[in-house]
Motif scaffolding. Structure first.
Motif: not given
Length: 510
Positions: A267-274
């Protein structure tokens, strides 16, 4: 609430710089067939006075690591050992190893170099006598500020690795939490996100923590780096050991008594990458007691969102938002060198200072789902901080520091201008602790909080609770019980029960 992990409260204070030992015998990239002979020579009588041994294993496959572990057990308190999860190469492993040394001098042994104690003793005497003398393989060490980030290691990244998901480093620093450590490790290895490493450091635990960590490292080869300090150096150095092995684009400082939800990293990586403007992603938490029972509390914000840094900084003036450091996944590059060292609050509130500092330049992400299981221990930790007034006294220093940081950034005026409001809130917080102390029959601590409230915010005298408390000290026992009962029924002595709307300018995230 101050963001202080339990290890910081339970560990002894960090050793002062003037207690450094004379020489660190640094062994790195050493061949297993010669390592036992080398260590026997080091510890054979007469050994060097005032020395330590630091062994840094570069993911060896020749049995050197097993030898290092065996000798560390045999000479407990004298050997610090560390093992890379993948080979750094001799040059980078040496760089890492030198940052772990606590000596005034470092004697470097690599490959199959012979240890000659008589010659080393003579060389050290000569170096001590002549401050300008240099030696080929015994070097003078500069004192290290262990609050500052370690020197970053450089490892070659293949094209294949660049094409994969970004690496996440999970830093787990531990002291005597073996009873919780398996649950912590299991929660990491249950992650739906596939690409992570664990950087584990143990602060000379006296329980089974180290054996548990070694067990998991053997079960998951190539994933965990391991370090064990020869003695307890305090939490700052223990966490710094993790940083010496950190290679990820993102990193999490996971307290070893906490556990994370299987979707935390994904969840966190997806949001940070976006959302590359964000310096970190902060998740909501559930509470986990000593028996493993979960309980919930409302998320701080009512929705998952991208928050402008300046707006989040203004909120930080009034609230820590996340009580536990394990709630945040950081962008490593954006967080480097943001921890401010050398100030009164660094040991207890350094992470809050660093987070505020990041908000000066970057946005942040808030995730309303409870993706962390935060362990809450009994009353001992909170009682210790409440008893010595640290909760409120450190907060007084902190908000002034935050306002000072904000004053150096024109766009941070909202945070800077909230200093008065922050001090007013602190005054009311002191009154809450005063009432709690009275309810716990601790009148001495209650008096201290009562006077501290006035020191923090002089206008607190207009508050009805303050006025009632002012009369409490001179009342009869019967009158005191009546006053206390009235205050307890009116004062807000419980935790937050509501979620707040995100700050202005926040963007909802799916």
């Amino acid at each position: 609430m101050n963001r202080v992990d339990n290890e910081q409260l339970l560990e002894p204070a960090q050793a002062a710089p003037d207690t450094r030992i004379l020489v660190s015998i640094l062994i790195f990239n050493y061949e297993a067939r010669d390592l036992e002979h080398c260590l026997d020579a080091i510890f054979r009588e007469p050994r060097l006075d005032n020395m330590e041994v630091v062994i840094c294993d570069d993911a060896s496959t020749d049995g050197a690591w097993e030898i290092a572990k065996r000798y560390a057990r045999r000479y407990d308190g004298h050997i610090t050992i560390s093992r890379n999860n993948k080979s750094f190469g001799k040059h980078e492993n040496r760089k890492k190893a030198r940052q772990m040394c606590k000596g005034i001098y470092a004697l470097e042994l690599s490959g199959n170099a012979e240890y000659r104690p008589a010659y080393v003793r003579e060389a050290l005497a000569a170096l001590n006598a002549d401050p300008h003398l240099e030696h080929a393989y015994i070097s003078r060490m500069r004192p290290v500020n262990f609050f500052l980030p370690p020197q970053k290691l450089v490892r070659k990244t293949s094209d294949r690795e660049l094409a994969r998901e970004p690496l996440v480093s999970i830093c787990i620093y531990n002291y005597n939490y073996g009873r919780y450590l398996r649950q912590c490790f299991d929660s990491v290895f249950a992650q739906s996100y596939p690409r992570f490493e664990i950087c584990f450091s143990d602060n000379a635990s006296s329980d089974d923590s180290w054996e548990i960590a070694c067990e998991y490292a053997e079960r998951h080869p190539g994933v965990m780096s391991l370090t064990r300090n020869r003695i307890n150096f305090g939490p700052s150095i223990n966490l710094r050991n993790c940083g010496l092995n950190l290679q990820g684009k993102y990193h999490l400082k996971l307290c070893s008594d906490d556990a994370i939800h299987p979707d935390f990293l994904q969840r966190c990586v997806t949001l940070l990458e976006a959302n590359p403007s964000a310096a970190y992603a902060m998740v909501h938490r559930n509470l986990l007691d000593e028996e493993g029972k979960l309980s919930s509390e409302p998320p701080f914000y009512s929705e998952t969102c991208l928050i402008p840094g300046a707006e989040q900084a203004a909120v930080y003036m009034m609230s820590s938002v996340n009580p536990c450091i394990s709630q945040i996944l950081y962008n490593t590059e954006k967080s480097e060198a943001r921890r401010m060292s050398g100030n009164l609050n660094d040991r207890w509130l350094g992470d809050r200072l660093a987070d505020f500092h990041m908000c000066c330049d970057s946005d942040i992400i808030y995730v309303k789902e409870p993706l962390l299981h935060n362990r809450i221990h009994g009353a001992s930790d909170g009682a210790r901080m409440a008893g010595n007034l640290l909760q409120c006294m450190s907060e007084y220093v902190l908000v002034h520091q935050l306002a000072d940081i904000a004053s150096n950034h024109p766009h941070m005026s909202k945070a800077r201008d909230r200093l008065h409001n922050a001090l007013e809130k602190l005054g009311h917080l002191c009154l809450r602790y005063c009432v709690r102390s009275l309810l716990a029959d601790d009148e001495k601590t209650a008096r201290r909080y009562f006077h501290l409230a006035l020191s923090a915010f002089p206008d607190i005298t207009e508050d009805p609770i303050y006025q009632r408390l002012a009369g409490y000290w001179h009342a009869t026992p019967e009158e005191q019980q009546t006053i206390l009962k009235t205050i307890a029924s009116e004062a807000n002595l419980v935790q937050r029960r509501l979620s707040y709307e995100p700050p202005p300018g926040s963007i909802p995230l799916a």
